[in-house]
Design a protein around this motif. Structure first.
Motif, PDB file in Angstrom:
ATOM      1  N   TYR A   1       4.068  -1.136  15.529  1.00  0.00           N
ATOM      2  CA  TYR A   1       3.089  -0.669  16.506  1.00  0.00           C
ATOM      3  C   TYR A   1       2.306  -1.881  16.991  1.00  0.00           C
ATOM      4  CZ  TYR A   1      -1.538   1.226  17.604  1.00  0.00           C
ATOM      5  OH  TYR A   1      -2.731   1.496  18.180  1.00  0.00           O
TER       6      TYR A   1
ATOM      7  N   HIS B   1      -1.620  -0.205  24.045  1.00  0.00           N
ATOM      8  CA  HIS B   1      -0.884  -0.064  22.793  1.00  0.00           C
ATOM      9  C   HIS B   1       0.517   0.461  23.077  1.00  0.00           C
ATOM     10  CE1 HIS B   1      -2.632   3.816  23.751  1.00  0.00           C
ATOM     11  NE2 HIS B   1      -1.633   4.364  23.097  1.00  0.00           N
TER      12      HIS B   1
ATOM     13  N   HIS C   1       0.796   0.774  27.068  1.00  0.00           N
ATOM     14  CA  HIS C   1       0.105   1.669  28.011  1.00  0.00           C
ATOM     15  C   HIS C   1      -1.304   1.949  27.498  1.00  0.00           C
ATOM     16  CE1 HIS C   1       1.452   4.400  24.849  1.00  0.00           C
ATOM     17  NE2 HIS C   1       0.411   5.164  25.210  1.00  0.00           N
TER      18      HIS C   1
ATOM     19  N   TYR D   1      10.840   9.716  17.748  1.00  0.00           N
ATOM     20  CA  TYR D   1      11.570   8.473  17.992  1.00  0.00           C
ATOM     21  C   TYR D   1      12.855   8.491  17.195  1.00  0.00           C
ATOM     22  CZ  TYR D   1       6.981   6.610  19.463  1.00  0.00           C
ATOM     23  OH  TYR D   1       5.780   6.404  20.076  1.00  0.00           O
TER      24      TYR D   1
ATOM     25  N   ASN E   1       5.505  13.168  19.310  1.00  0.00           N
ATOM     26  CA  ASN E   1       6.497  12.182  19.780  1.00  0.00           C
ATOM     27  C   ASN E   1       7.583  12.069  18.732  1.00  0.00           C
ATOM     28  OD1 ASN E   1       4.931  11.512  22.016  1.00  0.00           O
ATOM     29  ND2 ASN E   1       4.014   9.720  21.046  1.00  0.00           N
TER      30      ASN E   1
ATOM     31  N   ASP F   1      -4.057   5.343  27.179  1.00  0.00           N
ATOM     32  CA  ASP F   1      -4.143   6.798  27.316  1.00  0.00           C
ATOM     33  C   ASP F   1      -5.367   7.097  28.164  1.00  0.00           C
ATOM     34  OD1 ASP F   1      -2.225   6.385  25.394  1.00  0.00           O
ATOM     35  OD2 ASP F   1      -2.893   8.008  24.093  1.00  0.00           O
TER      36      ASP F   1
ATOM     37  N   ARG G   1      -5.873  14.972  20.731  1.00  0.00           N
ATOM     38  CA  ARG G   1      -6.780  14.521  21.785  1.00  0.00           C
ATOM     39  C   ARG G   1      -7.724  15.638  22.242  1.00  0.00           C
ATOM     40  NH1 ARG G   1      -2.735  11.377  24.736  1.00  0.00           N
ATOM     41  NH2 ARG G   1      -1.413  10.456  23.132  1.00  0.00           N
TER      42      ARG G   1
ATOM     43  N   ARG H   1      11.406   8.897  13.511  1.00  0.00           N
ATOM     44  CA  ARG H   1       9.959   8.917  13.269  1.00  0.00           C
ATOM     45  C   ARG H   1       9.297   9.967  14.146  1.00  0.00           C
ATOM     46  NH1 ARG H   1       5.632   6.029  16.015  1.00  0.00           N
ATOM     47  NH2 ARG H   1       3.812   5.977  14.659  1.00  0.00           N
TER      48      ARG H   1
ATOM     49  N   ALA I   1     -11.493   0.783  20.956  1.00  0.00           N
ATOM     50  CA  ALA I   1     -10.063   0.875  20.631  1.00  0.00           C
ATOM     51  C   ALA I   1      -9.376   1.968  21.450  1.00  0.00           C
ATOM     52  CB  ALA I   1      -9.870   1.146  19.145  1.00  0.00           C
TER      53      ALA I   1
END
Ligand code: MD3
Ligand code: FE
Length: 222
Positions: free
Chosen positions: A159, A192, A136, A127, A125, A138, A216, A210, A187
């Motif tokens: 965050y 998040h 959202h 930014y 990602n 995952d 994953r 960033r 978690a």
């Protein structure tokens, strides 16, 4: 009104922060990577995005572009389109396979994840100053119990993590360059997002912004 009502009134009505315990399985390793290792990782990411350029994903149905730009490493990449979210083996624009997962990220996974299988996907990602990522969960992975390991590089981010229901209380944390986050157990299933980037808080990326990497286990064969 009796005097004790006046006396206790301020205490009763004082605004207290909502109590919040970080979810089970949440682990933050601040400054896991040294500056030199962050720079090496950045070079590896640059080589990867030359082969698989960052693109601007769109929201399913509406086709509205996200502010975060994305690419992937690994056998599978997380991609969005008007048709929905999914894991796919090729870049949506070039049609080519994603670059392989870098050695340094495999080493990180084996050091911190505590999970026997290797990740098949690493979402990149990017930014810029104004980018954000809405709250959202995952949930596109078949391996829903495998942890996710994330690496932050560049400017700090605000965050936010909540609970397993969208309306649960949330807590905000600042993530800095070199931080590693492990999301296991409960978690892993929590809401998040990233509310904002703090421009000028890191010198790692010459133009600012960033990068976040999330590894994953997908548990998918095609
Ligand atoms: C907490 N990325 O790519 S990484 C994402 O900073 C994503 O780019 C954010 O959310 C970013 O999906 C956050 C840390 C992270 C990743 C997955 C999680 C936190 C998580 C899954 C469950 C709970
Ligand atoms: Fe996420």
């Amino acid at each position: 009104m009796a005097w004790w009502m006046v006396m206790t009134g301020r205490i009763k009505t004082r605004k207290r922060p909502t109590p919040f315990t970080l979810p089970d399985g949440f682990r933050l390793l601040p400054a896991y990577f040294s500056r030199a290792t962050q720079q090496d990782l950045l070079e590896t990411i640059r080589a990867g995005v030359r082969r698989a350029p960052l693109y601007r994903p769109v929201m399913p149905r509406t086709g509205k572009p996200l502010s975060v730009r994305m690419s992937n490493f690994g056998a599978f990449g997380w991609i969005t389109s008007k048709e929905g979210y999914r894991y796919g083996k090729t870049h949506p624009a070039t049609g080519k396979p994603w670059p392989p997962l870098p050695r340094a990220l495999i080493d990180l996974w084996q050091d911190v994840s505590g999970w026997p299988d290797l990740p098949e996907a690493c979402l990149i990602n990017y930014y810029d100053q104004g980018a954000r990522l809405g709250l959202h969960v995952d949930a596109d992975e078949n391996a829903i119990n495998a942890p996710i390991v994330s690496v932050s590089l560049g400017d700090q981010a605000l965050y936010r993590i909540g609970g397993q229901s969208r309306t649960d209380p949330t807590r905000s944390l600042r993530l800095s360059s070199g931080d590693v986050l492990i999301l296991a157990g409960d978690a892993r299933r929590c809401y998040h997002g990233v509310d904002r980037i703090y421009p000028g808080t890191s010198t790692l990326l010459p133009k600012g912004g960033r990068i976040n990497l999330t590894m994953r286990v997908v548990g998918q064969t095609q």
